[in-house]
Scaffold this motif. Structure first.
Motif, PDB file in Angstrom:
ATOM      1  N   LEU A  45       0.830  -1.205   0.000  1.00 26.26           N
ATOM      2  CA  LEU A  45       0.000   0.000   0.000  1.00 26.26           C
ATOM      3  C   LEU A  45       0.863   1.253   0.000  1.00 26.26           C
ATOM      4  O   LEU A  45       1.963   1.271   0.541  1.00 26.26           O
ATOM      5  CB  LEU A  45      -0.924   0.006   1.222  1.00 26.26           C
ATOM      6  N   ASP A  54      -4.433   4.175   0.689  1.00 25.87           N
ATOM      7  CA  ASP A  54      -4.796   3.046   1.544  1.00 25.87           C
ATOM      8  C   ASP A  54      -3.744   2.698   2.590  1.00 25.87           C
ATOM      9  O   ASP A  54      -4.066   2.111   3.617  1.00 25.87           O
ATOM     10  CB  ASP A  54      -5.156   1.829   0.705  1.00 25.87           C
ATOM     11  N   ARG A  58      -6.281   2.028   5.367  1.00 19.78           N
ATOM     12  CA  ARG A  58      -6.711   0.624   5.340  1.00 19.78           C
ATOM     13  C   ARG A  58      -5.996  -0.136   6.458  1.00 19.78           C
ATOM     14  O   ARG A  58      -4.778  -0.113   6.551  1.00 19.78           O
ATOM     15  CB  ARG A  58      -6.375  -0.029   4.010  1.00 19.78           C
ATOM     16  N   ASN A  76     -13.222  -9.936   2.345  1.00 22.01           N
ATOM     17  CA  ASN A  76     -12.818  -8.711   1.661  1.00 22.01           C
ATOM     18  C   ASN A  76     -13.831  -7.591   1.870  1.00 22.01           C
ATOM     19  O   ASN A  76     -13.782  -6.574   1.183  1.00 22.01           O
ATOM     20  CB  ASN A  76     -12.641  -8.965   0.165  1.00 22.01           C
ATOM     21  N   VAL A  78     -15.502  -4.343   2.982  1.00 16.72           N
ATOM     22  CA  VAL A  78     -14.940  -3.048   3.342  1.00 16.72           C
ATOM     23  C   VAL A  78     -15.876  -2.383   4.341  1.00 16.72           C
ATOM     24  O   VAL A  78     -17.053  -2.151   4.053  1.00 16.72           O
ATOM     25  CB  VAL A  78     -14.770  -2.152   2.095  1.00 16.72           C
ATOM     26  N   TYR A  80     -15.868   0.515   7.994  1.00 12.76           N
ATOM     27  CA  TYR A  80     -15.117   1.566   8.680  1.00 12.76           C
ATOM     28  C   TYR A  80     -15.572   1.595  10.132  1.00 12.76           C
ATOM     29  O   TYR A  80     -16.532   0.926  10.514  1.00 12.76           O
ATOM     30  CB  TYR A  80     -15.283   2.902   7.956  1.00 12.76           C
ATOM     31  N   LEU A 136     -14.354   6.008  -1.498  1.00 15.67           N
ATOM     32  CA  LEU A 136     -14.329   4.671  -2.061  1.00 15.67           C
ATOM     33  C   LEU A 136     -15.728   4.403  -2.584  1.00 15.67           C
ATOM     34  O   LEU A 136     -16.709   4.523  -1.850  1.00 15.67           O
ATOM     35  CB  LEU A 136     -13.944   3.643  -0.991  1.00 15.67           C
ATOM     36  N   LYS A 142     -11.444   4.105  -6.026  1.00 16.09           N
ATOM     37  CA  LYS A 142     -10.993   5.084  -5.037  1.00 16.09           C
ATOM     38  C   LYS A 142     -10.705   6.384  -5.752  1.00 16.09           C
ATOM     39  O   LYS A 142      -9.920   6.444  -6.691  1.00 16.09           O
ATOM     40  CB  LYS A 142      -9.725   4.553  -4.360  1.00 16.09           C
TER      41      LYS A 142
END
Length: 184
Positions: A45, A54, A58, A76, A78, A80, A136, A142
């Protein structure tokens, strides 16, 4: 100490009723003389803490919940930090207030990817080193923009370019436009 805590939960018979999450709030940092070349903490990254690439935002999350989270499983999905609210509420069978920007990832924890609602957009903004925005879109695209709404959006396909090296805004202007409209 994490191992000791997990052992104690087992010893007390609380493990099956306890969800333990291990994560971070940002990527690696360069503060206090931290050597970023050692162990390559961001891996492939780009960026570090306080950047919107990221490498700065990330982070992994490890979930432990015997009998509920399958050992060794990966996802996988995503999410937050704000999604913890809806997740905790669902697991506690509590009502989530209307208008909250939080999606429960309890289906992911339970190993039900088909039942997992994704975010259409996730948004970040920093002002520490000048105005920066990122979004995103659909868990794949992104968009990054610095210095305000008049700047063009740089676009990256995180499924093909995890290091955010190739700006695809010229090749996918319609997606860049969707993200730019969202950022405005």
């Amino acid at each position: 100490y994490v191992g000791r805590m997990l052992d104690q939960l087992q010893l007390l018979g609380l493990a099956e009723n306890t969800l333990v999450i291990f994560t971070s709030d940002n990527g690696p940092h360069g503060e206090s003389g931290h050597n970023l070349a050692r162990f390559r903490p961001a891996g492939p990254l780009t960026g570090i803490k306080r950047s919107l690439t990221d490498g700065g935002i990330r982070v992994p999350a490890i979930a432990w919940w015997p009998g509920r989270v399958t050992a060794g499983s990966e996802s996988n999905h995503v999410a937050y930090f704000g999604d913890w609210f809806a997740t905790a509420a669902e697991l506690a069978r509590a009502q989530v207030p209307d208008g909250l920007d939080s999606i429960s990832f309890a289906p992911t924890l339970r190993g039900d990817p088909a039942g997992q609602q994704p975010h259409e957009f996730l948004y970040w903004e920093f002002h520490e080193r000048g105005f920066q925005q990122a979004a995103l879109y659909q868990g794949r695209w992104k968009g990054l923009r610095a210095h305000g709404p008049d700047e063009p959006v740089r676009l990256y396909d995180l499924h093909q370019d995890i290091g955010e090296q190739n700006d695809l805004a010229g090749q996918h202007p319609e997606i860049a436009r969707v993200i730019a409209d969202y950022l405005n």
